[in-house]
Design an enzyme around this catalytic site. Structure first.
Site, PDB file in Angstrom:
ATOM      1  N   GLU A 139       8.929  35.715  22.780  1.00 44.99           N
ATOM      2  CA  GLU A 139       9.079  35.149  21.430  1.00 44.99           C
ATOM      3  C   GLU A 139       8.007  35.670  20.473  1.00 44.99           C
ATOM      4  OE1 GLU A 139      11.865  33.899  20.833  1.00 44.99           O
ATOM      5  OE2 GLU A 139      12.463  33.482  22.892  1.00 44.99           O
ATOM      6  N   HIS A 142       9.002  38.915  19.066  1.00 46.92           N
ATOM      7  CA  HIS A 142       9.922  38.787  17.921  1.00 46.92           C
ATOM      8  C   HIS A 142       9.152  38.662  16.603  1.00 46.92           C
ATOM      9  CE1 HIS A 142      13.996  38.655  19.450  1.00 46.92           C
ATOM     10  NE2 HIS A 142      13.669  37.770  20.378  1.00 46.92           N
TER      11      HIS A 142
END
Length: 174
Positions: A139, A142
């Site tokens: 994450e 990202h």
């Protein structure tokens, strides 16, 4: 709460480097709640804000418990994360809500330690290993415009591109 649209690869939006969160207000709380609802509805365990078009340095992770349920109170809301420490190496089979239907082994750190803020701007420290450590790395990538497919070997990347083209052809014929 509302379901948000998940942005899919190869959208250029996913390559955006997210900006630091500065307002910890009711709008932010609503965005986090909407992200959680979207992630659960999509059967994911993690979601970065950029995946729903919000270029903010925030992500959520909600690993299922032993009963398979993802309890909202167990959801980690990680805002403005900073690396403190990384250790070891682990291979983990990853998938991504922005790259649906594709799973591949990716090398990650086995253990991580981060500093972050929660929805109330409180600074927290988190040490994680195994799946949670992998999810945090995935994450945070990202937030920096990096996808797990970017970490694949040349051979695995070619396999991914081929599978993606086949999937896109099937979707056009539907």
């Amino acid at each position: 709460m509302a379901l948000l649209e998940i942005i899919h690869y190869p959208s250029k939006i996913l390559r955006t480097i997210s900006k630091e969160v500065v307002s910890f207000d009711s709008k932010l709380h609503q965005q986090l709640d909407d992200m959680h609802e979207t992630m659960i509805a999509s059967e994911g365990i993690g979601l970065a804000a950029i995946q729903v078009g919000l270029p903010l340095r925030m992500l959520i992770i909600n690993l299922p418990q032993e009963d398979g349920v993802q309890h909202k109170e167990d959801c980690l809301e990680i805002i403005n994360p900073k690396w403190i420490e990384t250790k070891g190496s682990i291979m983990y089979r990853e998938g991504c809500l922005s790259v649906p239907g594709f799973y591949e082994e990716v090398e990650r750190f086995e253990k991580v330690k981060i500093e972050y803020q929660n929805r109330f701007a409180e600074v927290k420290i988190l040490e994680a290993s195994e799946l949670l450590a992998v999810a945090i790395q995935h994450e945070i990538d990202h937030l920096n415009g990096v996808l797990f497919v970017d970490k694949l070997s040349i051979l695995k990347r070619k396999k991914f591109e081929k599978e993606l083209k086949e999937l896109q052809k099937k979707q056009k014929h539907k």
